[in-house]
Motif scaffolding. Structure first.
Motif, PDB file in Angstrom:
ATOM      1  N   ALA A 124       0.938  -1.367  -0.028  1.00  0.00           N
ATOM      2  CA  ALA A 124      -0.159   0.038  -0.109  1.00  0.00           C
ATOM      3  C   ALA A 124       0.916   1.222  -0.034  1.00  0.00           C
ATOM      4  CB  ALA A 124      -0.817  -0.078   1.327  1.00  0.00           C
ATOM      5  N   ASP A 125       0.212   2.354  -0.268  1.00  0.00           N
ATOM      6  CA  ASP A 125       0.863   3.808  -0.388  1.00  0.00           C
ATOM      7  C   ASP A 125       0.737   4.431   0.939  1.00  0.00           C
ATOM      8  OD1 ASP A 125       1.562   4.054  -3.241  1.00  0.00           O
ATOM      9  OD2 ASP A 125      -0.516   3.611  -3.447  1.00  0.00           O
ATOM     10  N   TRP A 126      -0.112   4.108   1.735  1.00  0.00           N
ATOM     11  CA  TRP A 126      -0.555   4.902   3.010  1.00  0.00           C
ATOM     12  C   TRP A 126      -1.192   3.850   3.949  1.00  0.00           C
ATOM     13  CZ3 TRP A 126      -4.734   5.695   6.266  1.00  0.00           C
ATOM     14  CH2 TRP A 126      -4.503   7.010   7.138  1.00  0.00           C
ATOM     15  N   VAL A 127      -0.594   3.583   5.354  1.00  0.00           N
ATOM     16  CA  VAL A 127      -1.047   2.465   6.056  1.00  0.00           C
ATOM     17  C   VAL A 127      -1.370   3.227   7.643  1.00  0.00           C
ATOM     18  CG1 VAL A 127      -0.584   0.400   7.426  1.00  0.00           C
ATOM     19  CG2 VAL A 127      -0.075   0.736   5.007  1.00  0.00           C
ATOM     20  N   SER A 128      -2.529   3.124   8.279  1.00  0.00           N
ATOM     21  CA  SER A 128      -2.692   3.560   9.416  1.00  0.00           C
ATOM     22  C   SER A 128      -2.738   2.313  10.505  1.00  0.00           C
ATOM     23  CB  SER A 128      -3.938   4.363   9.513  1.00  0.00           C
ATOM     24  OG  SER A 128      -4.649   4.601  10.717  1.00  0.00           O
ATOM     25  N   VAL A 129      -1.948   2.486  11.622  1.00  0.00           N
ATOM     26  CA  VAL A 129      -2.058   1.503  12.617  1.00  0.00           C
ATOM     27  C   VAL A 129      -2.393   1.935  13.837  1.00  0.00           C
ATOM     28  CG1 VAL A 129      -0.277  -0.162  11.474  1.00  0.00           C
ATOM     29  CG2 VAL A 129       0.382   1.630  13.222  1.00  0.00           C
ATOM     30  N   LYS A 130      -3.239   1.284  14.793  1.00  0.00           N
ATOM     31  CA  LYS A 130      -3.819   1.715  16.042  1.00  0.00           C
ATOM     32  C   LYS A 130      -2.763   1.334  17.205  1.00  0.00           C
ATOM     33  CE  LYS A 130      -8.014  -0.035  16.908  1.00  0.00           C
ATOM     34  NZ  LYS A 130      -8.862   1.210  17.009  1.00  0.00           N
ATOM     35  N   VAL A 131      -2.549   2.356  17.884  1.00  0.00           N
ATOM     36  CA  VAL A 131      -1.792   2.423  19.023  1.00  0.00           C
ATOM     37  C   VAL A 131      -2.799   3.120  20.233  1.00  0.00           C
ATOM     38  CG1 VAL A 131       0.429   2.613  20.388  1.00  0.00           C
ATOM     39  CG2 VAL A 131       0.534   2.372  17.766  1.00  0.00           C
ATOM     40  N   ASP A 132      -3.310   2.213  21.039  1.00  0.00           N
ATOM     41  CA  ASP A 132      -4.175   3.036  22.004  1.00  0.00           C
ATOM     42  C   ASP A 132      -3.801   2.712  23.319  1.00  0.00           C
ATOM     43  OD1 ASP A 132      -6.403   3.704  20.206  1.00  0.00           O
ATOM     44  OD2 ASP A 132      -7.521   1.547  20.629  1.00  0.00           O
ATOM     45  N   ALA A 133      -2.442   1.886  23.713  1.00  0.00           N
ATOM     46  CA  ALA A 133      -1.980   2.035  25.071  1.00  0.00           C
ATOM     47  C   ALA A 133      -0.852   0.785  25.082  1.00  0.00           C
ATOM     48  CB  ALA A 133      -3.101   1.302  25.979  1.00  0.00           C
ATOM     49  N   LEU A 134       0.163   1.157  26.099  1.00  0.00           N
ATOM     50  CA  LEU A 134       1.257   0.290  26.017  1.00  0.00           C
ATOM     51  C   LEU A 134       0.970  -0.688  27.179  1.00  0.00           C
ATOM     52  CD1 LEU A 134       4.014   0.240  24.351  1.00  0.00           C
ATOM     53  CD2 LEU A 134       2.414   2.241  23.676  1.00  0.00           C
ATOM     54  N   ASP A 135       0.106  -0.344  28.237  1.00  0.00           N
ATOM     55  CA  ASP A 135      -0.044  -1.012  29.346  1.00  0.00           C
ATOM     56  C   ASP A 135      -1.064  -2.150  28.818  1.00  0.00           C
ATOM     57  OD1 ASP A 135      -2.212  -1.860  31.593  1.00  0.00           O
ATOM     58  OD2 ASP A 135      -0.243  -1.069  32.551  1.00  0.00           O
ATOM     59  N   GLU A 136      -0.969  -3.600  29.083  1.00  0.00           N
ATOM     60  CA  GLU A 136      -1.559  -4.526  28.426  1.00  0.00           C
ATOM     61  C   GLU A 136      -3.175  -4.335  29.228  1.00  0.00           C
ATOM     62  OE1 GLU A 136      -1.377  -9.217  27.484  1.00  0.00           O
ATOM     63  OE2 GLU A 136       0.134  -8.275  28.505  1.00  0.00           O
ATOM     64  N   HIS A 137      -2.965  -4.413  30.463  1.00  0.00           N
ATOM     65  CA  HIS A 137      -4.668  -4.105  31.087  1.00  0.00           C
ATOM     66  C   HIS A 137      -5.338  -3.364  30.524  1.00  0.00           C
ATOM     67  CE1 HIS A 137      -7.648  -4.219  34.103  1.00  0.00           C
ATOM     68  NE2 HIS A 137      -7.510  -2.935  34.176  1.00  0.00           N
ATOM     69  N   ILE A 138      -4.785  -1.983  30.144  1.00  0.00           N
ATOM     70  CA  ILE A 138      -5.719  -0.930  29.559  1.00  0.00           C
ATOM     71  C   ILE A 138      -5.804  -1.411  27.848  1.00  0.00           C
ATOM     72  CG2 ILE A 138      -5.560   1.345  28.703  1.00  0.00           C
ATOM     73  CD1 ILE A 138      -3.829   2.136  31.047  1.00  0.00           C
ATOM     74  N   TRP A 139      -5.013  -1.945  27.204  1.00  0.00           N
ATOM     75  CA  TRP A 139      -5.224  -2.310  26.074  1.00  0.00           C
ATOM     76  C   TRP A 139      -6.401  -3.491  25.896  1.00  0.00           C
ATOM     77  CZ3 TRP A 139      -3.440  -7.611  24.250  1.00  0.00           C
ATOM     78  CH2 TRP A 139      -3.659  -7.752  22.758  1.00  0.00           C
TER      79      TRP A 139
END
Length: 315
Positions: A124-139
């Motif tokens: 692809a030319d453009w890709v968006s990825v999700k990063v909502d938390a680094l803490d596993e419990h929150i994720w």
């Protein structure tokens, strides 16, 4: 319907959407999802539609749009589920290339630990990825992943992809009140994003009724704080708070233009005053927008910032 649009997109201009996954088949069941809880949790990739069917529907839409003089900036894989569950994704991107339009994929990154997925996304030319938390419990609380998924493998997959991807990589982080909008959590996310080095780190908030009522909109102070913390680590940060306008230059309507800018970037008071002065308007314009509840003033590290207040849609 596999192909829809083209529709205006704040991130992608005029986007023709590709719905390559049937509704609500996903690797996550995000608490904030605007289309409700996931009906079918999956992590095993398989074929949902034939690549030929997708190509035919998209080509028909492109031909129709071009005949009407409608511009298309991107062909965007953006289904109601996770697009990388489609085992034919890479083949479909290859088939769509001859149409001569850039291709985007909006992914929650849950399968990016898989080398095959990274290889297909790299087309692809453009890709968006999700990063909502680094803490596993929150994720796990926010994104509610399939039990077979592991957060560390996903985070490592994002880092591996970011090192090799030649296109434009962006990240998107959803903020929920009292869940991941505290300073410690935001700092952890910002430090990870610094390693990823996205072209743009988007911060989003729930602007439509979420799957779970407790998935609440953060305060304007939290949104501004997140913007400032991310900006200290990432070269470009933008807010996604529900404004659908596609013009952020001065167009002669100072209220509309001010709200458009403040929806993307919290503006320091000095910048707002300069903008109003250049538009040959008085500060009463700003006070009016505040009184109407469209603009909000908040403080961060001794400075006053103005940002557009997210509007909750009941659609």
């Amino acid at each position: 319907m596999i192909a829809f649009g083209p529709v205006p997109s704040r991130r992608l201009g005029r986007s023709l959407g590709i719905n390559n996954i049937p509704a609500k088949i996903c690797t996550y069941s995000c608490a904030y999802c605007q289309v409700g809880r996931t009906m079918q949790m999956e992590v095993k990739r398989r074929s949902y539609y034939s690549p030929q069917e997708i190509w035919q529907e998209v080509k028909a839409k492109v031909d129709s749009s071009r005949s009407q003089g409608l511009a298309i900036d991107y062909l965007t894989f953006v289904p109601d589920g996770e697009p990388t569950l489609d085992i034919n994704l890479g083949q479909e991107i290859d088939m769509l290339r001859p149409l001569g339009i850039k291709i985007a994929v909006i992914s929650n990154a849950s399968l990016i630990w898989d080398e095959n997925v990274r290889e297909e996304l790299s087309k692809a030319d453009w890709v968006s990825v999700k990063v909502d938390a680094l803490d596993e419990h929150i994720w796990r609380r926010m994104d509610r992943p399939h039990r077979a998924l592991g957060q560390q493998a996903i985070l490592q997959g994002i880092l591996d992809f970011s090192k090799d991807f030649k296109g434009m990589l962006v990240t998107e982080s959803m903020l929920l009140a009292g869940i991941n909008d505290d300073e410690i959590t935001l700092l952890g996310m910002a430090e990870f994003l610094e390693k990823v080095d996205p072209a743009i780190a988007y911060i989003s908030v729930p602007t439509r009724p979420p799957a779970e009522k407790w998935a609440a909109l953060p305060s304007e102070k939290s949104i501004n704080s997140a913007y400032q913390i991310f900006s200290a680590k990432v070269k470009q940060v933008e807010l996604l708070v529900g404004y659908e306008g596609d013009s952020f230059d001065f167009t002669g309507n100072v209220e509309r233009d001010l709200l458009a800018i403040a929806a993307v970037h919290p503006m320091r008071e000095e910048a707002v005053r300069k903008f109003v002065q250049q538009a040959q308007e008085s500060w009463q314009v700003v006070e009016k927008l505040i009184n109407q509840g469209e603009l909000v003033k908040t403080e961060y590290q001794g400075h006053s910032f103005y940002l557009r207040r997210p509007n909750i849609s009941t659609e």
